[in-house]
Structures are given as C-alpha cells and as structure tokens.
Design an enzyme around this catalytic site. Structure first.
Site, mmCIF file in Angstrom:
data_model
loop_
_atom_site.group_PDB
_atom_site.id
_atom_site.type_symbol
_atom_site.label_atom_id
_atom_site.label_comp_id
_atom_site.label_asym_id
_atom_site.label_seq_id
_atom_site.Cartn_x
_atom_site.Cartn_y
_atom_site.Cartn_z
ATOM 1 N N GLU A 472 0.794 -1.230 0.000
ATOM 2 C CA GLU A 472 0.000 0.000 0.000
ATOM 3 C C GLU A 472 0.826 1.279 0.000
ATOM 4 O O GLU A 472 0.265 2.367 -0.091
ATOM 5 C CB GLU A 472 -0.960 -0.017 1.185
ATOM 6 C CG GLU A 472 -2.060 -1.037 1.006
ATOM 7 C CD GLU A 472 -2.937 -1.190 2.233
ATOM 8 O OE1 GLU A 472 -4.133 -1.454 2.048
ATOM 9 O OE2 GLU A 472 -2.424 -1.059 3.366
ATOM 10 N N GLU A 616 -0.221 -5.491 15.252
ATOM 11 C CA GLU A 616 -0.084 -5.433 13.791
ATOM 12 C C GLU A 616 1.368 -5.308 13.363
ATOM 13 O O GLU A 616 1.780 -5.889 12.361
ATOM 14 C CB GLU A 616 -0.899 -4.270 13.234
ATOM 15 C CG GLU A 616 -0.844 -4.168 11.723
ATOM 16 C CD GLU A 616 -1.733 -3.080 11.174
ATOM 17 O OE1 GLU A 616 -1.878 -3.006 9.934
ATOM 18 O OE2 GLU A 616 -2.285 -2.293 11.963
#
Length: 681
Positions: A472, A616
């Site tokens: 991304e 994460e």
C-alpha cells in the site's frame, strides 16, 4: 548476509532458551505478574460477542458485538460500537470495595481449549476471590461469569452486577424486573440505548444464578445510580474457611440482529438462567471440543505450539458458522479498523479457516455473497461492469473507507481476492450446488469487472492502471504485480467454474487473462509495478504470485523474487503477515532455517504482555491482529505442513519442517476431517 546471521542467532537463542525455561502448557497462557500500565487484554469470544480482559479486578475492558455498526467519530463511516458492559461487578467485603489498591497476588489465565478466562486475587487478609467468564459458544448472544469467594476470616460481603452504558450510546433506558415462579425467582437487570445516530437499538440483560435451593437464595436489591449505570446486589455472610460461589448470566443483542432486541435480550437471559450453569458449561465445552477437532500439533517446540494454538483460538473465536458475518483485522478484540472487513479476511484469515473448519469459512464468503448487489452498484458508479467489492466493508457492503485513504477508490485487488476465496471454498468442499447458487454469481460478476477494468492497449498489454498495490505504499501505480496476477486468477477461475457447471463461459475472460502483463526488472526479478525501482515495501506483493496465486511456479524464480524482496521490507512499522509468506515459500523450497526464522520474525517482535497477543507491527500496541495470525497459520499449515488447495480438493506437497520440530500433525482437515502429518527427516 545479515539476514542469515540473524536467522542463525535467533534459532540458537530459541533452542537455548527452551532448555532452561519452565514447561509451557500448550493450552493455557498464564499471567502471574500483571502490570496495569503495560497490559494488553486478551479476548474471549464466540464469533458474535467478544469480551476483552482488564487488569482491574472484576472488570472487563470491552464488550463488542459482531455486526453492530453506526456512523460516529472517525472518518464519517460506519464503526464498531461498544456494547453494554454486562459483566462488570462490584464486590464489597466488610464495607470496603475491592480494587487494585487493596488486592494482591493478582493472577490471570486464558484456557484456549475451552475459551475461559480466569482471574484470582487476595483481598487484604480476609478473602481469596476467583472469577471466570465465558462467551458461550453454543449461545451467540450470551455470556457467563462465575465468582467464588473463600473467606480467610469471618466476613460479610456484597456482590453487585453493574450494567453500564458506553459513553457513545444515547437515550439510555434502565429496567429491573423480577419474574416470580413457584420454583424460581428471576431477577433481570436490563438496559437499552440508541446508537449515536439512532440507527440501532442496543440492549443487554443479566441475572444472578445462585447455588442455594429455591427459597434460600439471597434477596436481590436493585439500585439506580444515574442514567448510564444501575446495578443489582445481594448480601452474604461467610465463616472463616467457607467458600461461596455464584454466577451471572447475561445477553446482549441489537436491532441489527433481531427485530425486538429489548425483549429478546431478556428472553435469552431467562433461557440461560433456566438452563442452569452446569448445562451452559456442558454445551459450551462440547462446542469447543468439536471446534478443536481441527487442531495443529507441534512436537519439539512447546512455545511455538502454544503460540499456534493462540492464533487458531483467536480465529475460531472471531468467526461463527451460520452467519453472514466476516471478521475485521482485529476480530472481536476491540474497535480496531472500525470493525471493517478488508482483504485481510479473504487472503489472510480465510485460507487457514477453510482448511481447518470449512463451515466457518462459509460464513465469511456468505458475507460477500449477500453484499454482491452492493458491489455491482459500486462498479456501476465507477463506470465498470460486473461487481467491484469495496476496500472497506461493514454492514451494507458499500464502500466504508474514509475519504482521506486512497485505498477506497483504488485498491481494486480486493475484488479478485473475494473471487479467489469463493473458488477456493469450492475446491475444498467440492460443493457444486453451492458453486452454482453462490460461488458462480461471485465469480461471474467479478470476472466481468476485470474485462471492463483493463485497458486494451496492445496484445500482451491489457494494462490495469492507476491502482493502489497490495503493497500500500505504492499508490496510483500501473500494472501492479499482485493486482494483475489476482485479476488473471479471477478470470481463469470463472472460466473453470463455468466448465464445471456446464455454463458457456464468456470467451473474453480467458482472452483478457492471457494479455494481462506481469512485469520484470532488468535483473529478472518480478517487478512490483511499472514504476518500481527497488524502494522499500510495506508488505508482501510480488511474493504472493508464488503463493497463493500460483502465477509463478518455477522454483528458481520464486527464490530470486524472495531474495530480492526480503531485503525491501523494513524491520519496523510493517504488518505481520508478510513474514508468514516468506516462511511459507522457504518451507516449500526446502530451506527450513530461513522458514523458521521468518515464522518467528512474523510474530515474536509483535507480542504484547501479559498474554502474548499479536499486534499489527513490531512494537505495535493494537492487538489482536487476526490478519497476522492468519498469515502465520498459513506458514504452518501450507508451508511446514505442505497442505495445498487444488481443483481435486486438499493435497499434501513436499515441504521442510524446522529442524527443532520432531513432527507436525494437522487434524480435522477439510470436510472429511483428514489428518496430515509431517515428521523430521
């Protein structure tokens, strides 16, 4: 190479550490030393209702319901809502309320085998208290908490069940009711409130379950404190050495789940009360025993065994069969990522669950099927044919990405990710009726999307321009490797499905697939996108062409791409699942040392105390990252275990185990619940 040195050092350290450490329970994670200032809660959930632990005695941090969204706060999009905290309690002993300030020896543990969370502590020199709570697996909207008090001296205590509304809710209404029958009295503590915009009615109700015979139970008293909090309580005296046990059963439900949530919350609570504690726990335990028929057993690495159980436990906890709901990156562990559904579901969590528990995976793909019409409207609004799934999805299936994130309009690979998941569901189950009724509509509409999405510039150059890549950090690029390869797979799978069902496939699907380019750098490495020049990447992209897409099958090319992109991922600030793919590919290439290094690197630096919950990123503070757990589980199941999803179903291919693992056994695989085993050579 620096990576190889690090790999060797990590393995030596892990093996040495294991030699001197205490035995590690494969099922129970214990926290014997709790620092409230450095505490990350662990979740007990049943696929519908999630309870997040707290370091404060007799408190839980969050109660989250799957599928309960409203627009408020961040990004002008639908967000997960905190539900009523229906398990918080007060306990007063000899007139003094229990808190962190007057307790000692606080210990907590999570039993993953039967999804129960237990806390114990001492109150001054007067009593020892233990409580355990459950999100009941067989009852989607119902929870249970047991409390046990052992007196060290003669004491008088007051036990209170507290119902408190989260700040975001409005128009709170509190109710108390007693249903008196000849054989039982049911005290109901109930609250309802509207979600921030008034869209949802959120309701919760609970009741005490006492152990005394009818007529000898303590008298329950109701107290209204303010609009957001009320409670019910009882008093009891205990002699020194006596133990008293009681329970609270409660239910939470919203108008997203039921047309009459207020009455239904009370009905469900009454049902739990009359079932009784023993039956509730009997059915809960049986449901988890059934789930754990799908298990991963590692011989020779006790810490990895416990960690893998934790990953699988969390995925099992965040998904429920028979629904049309799908988990967000943080599952039911809180409000992370607004509770939205991304590619995290289809590409990272779905494959492990599909292999281990196909019925859970079916709910996840059902979520997409029921939102197919919204995806078709999304494609229409962008000028495309077919169905274009949103990057972030919530209740309705419309695009829910905040407008400042370019992934909403441009991260189009999500559409292929959904189609690939549907095809894989068919491959594992071989369910042609499902394929015809649900898989085929998804595959057809998504294939039609790609035929309209490509730009037909010349033979071999049906380009897909202006996308956000799977990596991304690469925004608005052309011919992204993963997007292009996923689109090709989508088109090919739609054609194969048509053949199986005896339907005439659109010939343009394969024509387009054959002309979508996969680019190369001058050194022969697969190029991430047309303008890629070797910069750092956020997460796996090119390497996904080898797995799961099978676009690249040549071992030399897979190795070349691995060696190149392994050095492009920064050591910090990137999501956990990338290393899982590296591990999987190395295991399939037979390089056990590198496979084990990347397996550990995928999550060890991301763990937070005291329950080893995965964040994460390395050093991150937003657990539980179910996406990462899904990627790491794939490194075990499909990497070390060699499990492969094929058109003929599940097969086992060649792969290498870590050198310190004696064996890996994967049970309950697929619809036939097969066992696959790999032993050290």
């Amino acid at each position: 190479m620096k990576v190889l040195k690090a790999c060797t050092l990590v393995i030596i350290f892990l093996i040495s550490f294991k030699t001197f450490s205490q035995p590690i329970d494969p099922w129970i994670i214990k926290a014997d030393s709790i620092n409230p200032a450095n505490y990350y809660g662990v979740t007990v959930a049943n696929g519908m209702i999630g309870i997040v632990s707290s370091p404060e005695p007799l408190k839980v941090k969050d109660v989250v319901l799957a599928g309960a969204y409203d627009q408020y706060g961040r990004g002008r999009v639908s967000n997960f809502l905190r539900s009523f905290n229906l398990l918080n309690m007060y306990l007063d002993i000899d007139g003094k309320r229990i808190s962190n300030r007057n307790t000692s020896n606080l210990k907590q543990e999570l039993d993953m085998q039967h999804a129960r969370f237990t806390t114990s502590f001492d109150f001054e020199d007067k009593a020892t208290v233990t409580y355990t709570y459950y999100s009941l697996r067989h009852l989607p909207f119902t929870v249970l908490m047991d409390v046990s008090i052992t007196a060290k001296k003669d004491i008088t205590f007051t036990g209170s069940s507290v119902m408190e509304a989260p700040d975001a809710l409005r128009d709170v209404e509190n109710y108390y009711n007693e249903i008196d029958r000849p054989h039982i009295v049911i005290s109901l503590l109930t609250s309802s409130a509207k979600s921030p915009t008034g869209k949802l009615l959120m309701c919760a109700s609970n009741t005490f379950i006492f152990t005394e015979p009818h007529g000898q139970e303590p008298r329950v008293i109701h107290e209204m404190w303010d609009n957001n909090l009320h409670l019910m309580k009882f008093n009891r005296k205990l002699k020194s050495g006596e133990t008293y046990t009681y329970s609270v059963a409660g239910s939470s439900i919203t108008s997203a789940h039921h047309d009459d949530p207020l009455n239904e919350a009370e009905r469900l609570t009454i049902y739990a009360k009359l079932e009784g504690r023993e039956r509730l726990l009997q059915f809960h335990q049986k449901a988890w025993d059934d789930l754990w028929q799908g298990d991963i057993k590692i011989e020779g690495d006790d810490q990895s065994q416990q960690d893998v159980h934790s990953m699988l436990y969390h995925l099992y906890s965040f998904v429920r069969p028979g629904t049309a709901l799908s988990p967000s990156p943080m599952g039911l562990s809180g409000l992370g990522y607004n509770g939205h559904v991304f590619w995290d579901t289809e590409l990272w969590m779905f494959p492990a669950l599909l292999v281990m528990r196909p019925e859970l995976a079916r709910s996840m793909i059902e979520y997409r099927f029921q939102r197919l019409e919204a995806a078709k409207r999304n494609a229409f609004s962008k000028g495309f044919k077919g169905a274009m799934f949103p990057w972030e999805s919530a209740e309705t299936g419309v695009e829910e990405t905040p407008v400042w994130a370019l992934s909403g309009p441009f991260e189009h690979h999500i559409t292929a990710d959904v189609a690939i998941a549907a095809w894989n569901y068919y491959q594992v189950t071989q369910d042609k009726q499902w394929l015809r009724e649900k898989g085929w509509p998804i595959l057809k509409e998504t294939a039609d999307f790609w035929t309209s999405r490509v730009e037909r510039n010349s033979p071999g150059h049906y380009d897909i321009k202006n996308v956000v890549a799977a990596d991304e950090w690469a925004e608005n690029v052309d011919n992204n490797a993963f997007t292009n390869a996923a689109a090709k797979a989508n088109l090919q799978y739609a054609s194969q499905a048509a053949g199986i069902l005896g339907i005439q496939a659109n010939p343009d699907w394969l024509h387009v697939a054959q002309n979508i380019p996969i680019l190369k750098l001058d050194n022969g490495v697969t190029q991430e996108h047309a303008s890629y020049k070797g910069e750092g990447i956020k997460q796996a992209d090119v390497n996904l062409l080898a797995y799961p897409l099978k676009e690249i099958t040549n071992a030399d090319q897979i190795k070349k791409d691995l060696e190149y992109y392994e050095t492009r991922v920064p050591t910090e600030g990137t999501p956990a699942m990338t290393q899982g793919v590296f591990s999987l590919l190395h295991a399939r290439l037979g390089n056990s040392d590198k496979a084990y290094f990347w397996f550990k690197d995928a999550y060890i630096p991301n763990l937070n105390p005291p329950f080893r919950v995965i964040a994460e990123t390395k050093g991150g503070t937003n657990p539980y990252f179910a996406t990462g757990a899904g990627g790491i589980l794939q490194s075990v199941i499909m990497g070390f275990g060699g499990i492969e999803i094929t058109p003929q179903g599940i097969r086992q291919i060649k792969s290498a185990l870590p050198k310190n693992w004696k064996s890996l056994t994967i049970t309950g695989v697929g619809p036939d619940k097969k066992t696959f085993r790999r032993v050290q050579d």
